[in-house]
Design a protein around this motif. Structure first.
Motif, mmCIF file in Angstrom:
data_model
loop_
_atom_site.group_PDB
_atom_site.id
_atom_site.type_symbol
_atom_site.label_atom_id
_atom_site.label_comp_id
_atom_site.label_asym_id
_atom_site.label_seq_id
_atom_site.Cartn_x
_atom_site.Cartn_y
_atom_site.Cartn_z
ATOM 1 N N UNK A 83 0.856 -1.193 0.000
ATOM 2 C CA UNK A 83 0.000 0.000 0.000
ATOM 3 C C UNK A 83 0.887 1.237 0.000
ATOM 4 N N UNK A 84 0.726 2.080 -1.005
ATOM 5 C CA UNK A 84 1.567 3.254 -1.130
ATOM 6 C C UNK A 84 1.268 4.340 -0.117
ATOM 7 N N UNK A 85 0.004 4.542 0.221
ATOM 8 C CA UNK A 85 -0.382 5.599 1.159
ATOM 9 C C UNK A 85 -0.509 5.031 2.560
ATOM 10 N N UNK A 86 -0.048 5.798 3.562
ATOM 11 C CA UNK A 86 -0.152 5.332 4.941
ATOM 12 C C UNK A 86 -1.618 5.161 5.356
ATOM 13 N N UNK A 87 -2.492 6.018 4.860
ATOM 14 C CA UNK A 87 -3.909 5.896 5.219
ATOM 15 C C UNK A 87 -4.488 4.568 4.740
ATOM 16 N N UNK A 88 -4.061 4.107 3.553
ATOM 17 C CA UNK A 88 -4.522 2.811 3.046
ATOM 18 C C UNK A 88 -3.988 1.684 3.912
ATOM 19 N N UNK A 89 -2.704 1.756 4.275
ATOM 20 C CA UNK A 89 -2.121 0.726 5.132
ATOM 21 C C UNK A 89 -2.836 0.651 6.473
ATOM 22 N N UNK A 90 -3.167 1.803 7.055
ATOM 23 C CA UNK A 90 -3.865 1.814 8.344
ATOM 24 C C UNK A 90 -5.246 1.175 8.228
ATOM 25 N N UNK A 91 -5.936 1.431 7.122
ATOM 26 C CA UNK A 91 -7.259 0.833 6.922
ATOM 27 C C UNK A 91 -7.161 -0.683 6.823
ATOM 28 N N UNK A 92 -6.130 -1.176 6.162
ATOM 29 C CA UNK A 92 -5.951 -2.628 6.046
ATOM 30 C C UNK A 92 -5.612 -3.247 7.399
ATOM 31 N N UNK A 93 -4.814 -2.540 8.199
ATOM 32 C CA UNK A 93 -4.512 -3.033 9.545
ATOM 33 C C UNK A 93 -5.783 -3.051 10.392
ATOM 34 N N UNK A 94 -6.593 -2.005 10.289
ATOM 35 C CA UNK A 94 -7.853 -1.947 11.054
ATOM 36 C C UNK A 94 -8.778 -3.101 10.686
ATOM 37 N N UNK A 95 -8.656 -3.586 9.451
ATOM 38 C CA UNK A 95 -9.465 -4.727 9.011
ATOM 39 C C UNK A 95 -8.863 -6.055 9.440
ATOM 40 N N UNK A 96 -7.753 -6.016 10.183
ATOM 41 C CA UNK A 96 -7.139 -7.240 10.680
ATOM 42 C C UNK A 96 -6.272 -7.964 9.674
ATOM 43 N N UNK A 97 -5.798 -7.260 8.632
ATOM 44 C CA UNK A 97 -5.099 -7.925 7.534
ATOM 45 C C UNK A 97 -3.579 -7.877 7.664
ATOM 46 N N UNK A 98 -3.067 -7.330 8.741
ATOM 47 C CA UNK A 98 -1.627 -7.298 8.917
ATOM 48 C C UNK A 98 -1.199 -6.205 9.869
ATOM 49 N N UNK A 99 0.119 -5.985 9.960
ATOM 50 C CA UNK A 99 0.684 -4.928 10.791
ATOM 51 C C UNK A 99 1.467 -3.993 9.872
ATOM 52 N N UNK A 100 1.750 -2.799 10.355
ATOM 53 C CA UNK A 100 2.512 -1.854 9.539
ATOM 54 C C UNK A 100 3.307 -0.923 10.430
ATOM 55 N N UNK A 101 4.079 -0.066 9.797
ATOM 56 C CA UNK A 101 4.792 1.022 10.462
ATOM 57 C C UNK A 101 4.231 2.326 9.909
ATOM 58 N N UNK A 102 3.979 3.294 10.784
ATOM 59 C CA UNK A 102 3.442 4.582 10.342
ATOM 60 C C UNK A 102 4.174 5.713 11.054
ATOM 61 N N UNK A 103 4.219 6.867 10.406
ATOM 62 C CA UNK A 103 4.876 8.047 10.968
ATOM 63 C C UNK A 103 3.870 8.900 11.723
ATOM 64 N N UNK A 104 4.393 9.856 12.501
ATOM 65 C CA UNK A 104 3.512 10.753 13.262
ATOM 66 C C UNK A 104 2.531 11.479 12.355
ATOM 67 N N UNK A 105 3.003 12.016 11.228
ATOM 68 C CA UNK A 105 2.097 12.729 10.331
ATOM 69 C C UNK A 105 1.080 11.779 9.713
ATOM 70 N N UNK A 106 1.495 10.563 9.426
ATOM 71 C CA UNK A 106 0.570 9.584 8.868
ATOM 72 C C UNK A 106 -0.484 9.130 9.852
ATOM 73 N N UNK A 107 -0.216 9.337 11.148
ATOM 74 C CA UNK A 107 -1.144 8.897 12.196
ATOM 75 C C UNK A 107 -2.113 9.996 12.623
ATOM 76 N N UNK A 108 -2.070 11.143 11.959
ATOM 77 C CA UNK A 108 -2.993 12.229 12.317
ATOM 78 C C UNK A 108 -4.437 11.789 12.130
ATOM 79 N N UNK A 109 -4.702 11.001 11.107
ATOM 80 C CA UNK A 109 -6.046 10.445 10.892
ATOM 81 C C UNK A 109 -5.987 8.932 11.084
#
Length: 303
Positions: free
Chosen positions: A226-252
């Motif tokens: 997933x190129x965008x951090x927001x997409x990666x976070x959505x996939x993690x929220x769906x239980x599909x894996x883990x990821x690394x995110x930055x402070x700015x990427x975690x604003x939403x």
């Protein structure tokens, strides 16, 4: 010899990009149109500027000499345009900045508020690009300045003729499905057995995360790219894996995830890059100062 600026720009782009096809694609021309204009330039020069090597063109010694002069001429024309803009607008100027998703979502609004408060004479246009493309766009003049990234596991080399000034330092954190592991500080090795959601390895972020995992002793099993951090976070929220995110990427941050600090404390530095020869150094540095202040207010001060 009185070559047109248009043909000199094509020569400059050929030296930078390497092929006529790449020049045509970048400038939205047909390949035949670029070839025709370069042939006219060679005729005007009265000496061979190119030699065919395989399917591509390589600059001769004369071609390289003319390309060097083309860079100087094009830079002078650009500087003259900036000077005329400043004189016409009474000192006002417009800067075109390259951004990407997490900067545009979080840092950009805050930085523009500070800049507008302190320097209302500076207006900013933005263009969203992949982080990997922004430096080249500044170097060739498509952008006046851009945000760029350095990861603690994957620092970027300095680019000749470009200044690079830091404005923010972000922490990188583990993001896992809610309740999947005990909350608290974790190590990358604690996540070694999980499926991962990471950007493509050709991206700076994807490469930096993979390097950090390998330094921790494992290769992540990448289940989803997933190129965008927001997409990666959505996939993690769906239980599909883990990821690394930055402070700015975690604003939403979506519901359904836990954000955990990492023992390794990886970071990434957000900097602004611009051309050293740009005549608007005062305005460019005002932009940098405004965004550094905004990042400081967000708790992300530059080192």
């Amino acid at each position: 010899m009185e070559p047109s600026l248009h043909r000199l720009r094509l020569l400059h782009e050929l030296e930078r990009r390497g092929t006529v096809t790449a020049v045509a694609s970048a400038l939205d021309y047909t390949v035949s149109a670029v070839s025709q204009q370069l042939s006219l330039l060679e005729r005007e020069a009265g000496t061979p500027l190119f030699e065919r090597r395989g399917r591509g063109l390589v600059l001769t010694e004369a071609g390289l000499v003319l390309a060097g002069h083309a860079r100087t001429i094009l830079a002078a024309v650009e500087d003259a345009g900036h000077a005329m803009e400043s004189a016409r607008e009474g000192g006002a100027t417009t800067l075109t900045a390259g951004v990407w998703a997490s900067v545009a979502t979080a840092l950009l609004p805050a930085g523009l508020r500070v800049l507008g408060r302190d320097h209302p004479e500076i207006s900013v246009r933005t263009r969203e690009l992949a982080p990997e493309d922004t430096t080249g766009a500044v170097r060739d003049g498509s952008l006046d300045l851009s945000f760029v990234l350095d990861y603690s596991s994957y620092p970027m080399a300095r680019v000749p003729d470009l200044d690079r000034l830091p404005v923010a330092v972000e922490s990188l954190r583990a993001v896992v499905p809610q309740g999947s592991i005990p909350t608290g500080e974790v190590s990358l090795t604690d996540l070694a057995g999980a499926p991962w959601v990471i950007a493509h390895p050709r991206s700076h972020f994807g490469r930096a995360v993979r390097i950090a995992c390998r330094e921790a002793g494992f290769d992540p099993e990448v289940r989803h790219e997933a190129g965008e951090q927001s997409t990666a976070l959505a996939l993690v929220a769906a239980g599909l894996g883990v990821t690394i995110a930055s402070d700015l990427g975690l604003v939403t941050t979506p519901e359904g995830v836990d954000v955990l600090p990492l023992v390794e404390s990886p970071t990434r530095t957000v900097s602004v890059t611009f051309r050293e020869r740009d005549t608007r150094q005062r305005q460019l540095r005002a932009f940098v100062d405004a965004f550094a202040e905004a990042a400081d207010l967000m708790g992300l001060p530059a080192a």
